[in-house]
Design a protein around this motif. Sequence first.
Motif, PDB file in Angstrom:
ATOM      1  N   GLN A 141       0.000  10.374  35.593  1.00 12.89           N
ATOM      2  CA  GLN A 141      -0.321  11.148  36.877  1.00 12.89           C
ATOM      3  C   GLN A 141      -1.415  10.576  37.345  1.00 12.89           C
ATOM      4  O   GLN A 141      -2.164  11.379  39.100  1.00 12.89           O
TER       5      GLN A 141
ATOM      6  N   TRP B 231      -5.053  15.427  40.414  1.00 11.70           N
ATOM      7  CA  TRP B 231      -4.248  13.887  41.090  1.00 11.70           C
ATOM      8  C   TRP B 231      -4.076  14.114  42.203  1.00 11.70           C
ATOM      9  O   TRP B 231      -4.145  12.473  42.950  1.00 11.70           O
TER      10      TRP B 231
ATOM     11  N   LEU C 239      -7.730  13.782  32.229  1.00 11.94           N
ATOM     12  CA  LEU C 239      -6.097  13.076  32.613  1.00 11.94           C
ATOM     13  C   LEU C 239      -5.932  11.784  32.012  1.00 11.94           C
ATOM     14  O   LEU C 239      -4.701  11.521  31.657  1.00 11.94           O
TER      15      LEU C 239
END
Length: 507
Positions: free
Chosen positions: A477, A298, A470
Amino acid sequence: MVATATNPLRVGLRQERVIAPQCLVIFGASGDLTHRKLVPALFELFKQRRLPSEFALLGCARRPWSDDEFRGKMAEALASKIAENQEAWDQFVSKLFYEPVDLQQPEDVVRLGKRLETVDQQCATRGNRTFYLSVSPKFYGSGCRALADAGLLKDPQRSRVVIEKPFGRDYGSAQALNRVVKSCGQENQIFRIDHYLGKETVQNIMVLRFANTIFEPIWNRNYISSVQITAAETVGVEERAGYYETSGALRDMVQNHLTQMLAITAMEPPGRFDPEAIRNEKAKVLQAARLADEQEPWNCCIRGQYGPGGSHDAPLAGYRQEPGVDPNSTTETYVAMKLFVDNWRWQGVPFYVRTGKRLAKRLSEVVLTFREAPVHLFDAATGGPTANQLILRIQPDEGAEFRFEVKSPGSGMRSRPIDMEFSYDESFGEPSDEGYVRLLADAMLSDPTLFTRSDEVEAAWRLYTPLLELIEDSPWQLPIHPYESRTWGPAAADALLARDGLLWRRP
């Protein structure tokens, strides 16, 4: 064949290879890609006399059209081009045929084989066939299997398959699809298409580097401080909401188009100009590439989504207001990220890539920024010395420019940046071909140079696996940053470069 006017500036420039007698079979012939890109590209090849006289186009889709109905649909799609080239169209349209086919129905594919035999006899195409899968990605594997089961891929010298992007949705699905496709034919029969590789400037990156001794010695970490790769669009999602909601900018643009541009920009010189030698070097780059922060991805990736914008007289809807889009959608229409290529040539040089819809300008380019001079001897008219840049414009105005410092007019010794430009249109007298023109010709020639190999596809998906996981598992995130339509994206993308003391190039 109809005669066409020859631009004197281009005399002697084309040394085209001869396409063998051929039948091009397009599955998904009722779709948008066929109407907007594929048939117009084939008509352009016909006008340039690059198609053999023994050529046929067989459109296939589930709609029960006749040959004449298909020809009428194509005439509607190409109306403006036909108006300028009626004589050429009258000759070209006789080479268009249609066969209703559902690739999921074995009896349809068997019937297709019989129709192809008829077309071979009628047009003398000698059994040479290129099958183009312009269908939903979920049918790529089953489509190849259906063709193989019907015996239509058994001759690797006379049959080939072109597969549109996206090739898989992630690393695992790309591996699985590759296994299926390879079980249906040999690797040299499979052409995974990326239309960006058909653009002149993308190909020109190799010529610029490997045909000019002034560039190759400085094309490395010793002289280049950063690389930016941009693909910006002014349009929104338009009528592709159904596809885009399940894809997003990362899958739609970054994994293929931008990653291929990165590979060509960063690749080592191949030992010879040979398809496999070139694809070997591209694969090595992708295997050496990584996210700038693999532990906390991120920190090196920004996702955005366009909101409302435009003017009072011409308002633009936000992505969530587009027809077919979930009002609470978290699909990204913008991605910016930082990457590294861990090899001898590029160690430590950041590669910044970005793409987005509804941005301020339609633009695709590669920008190489060189290191500053070690000592600044002169005052700068712009307030500070400007780093040299080589800008490779891929669209809309294909060409290149080199930015360097010169003495500013006047009695003092002050420097200022100027641009030295090259334009394909101006230098060669006419616009370069659309990417599909080159790629369709190469596929029919069985030339895989500008098509992605299985290991390239898998390496590209593996590169972005941490981000995809993710987004799937912990989307908070990698939050969605809103940005106003017709701007340059979210402010967070500017901050990504600001950490390194850099700015995105703003043309």
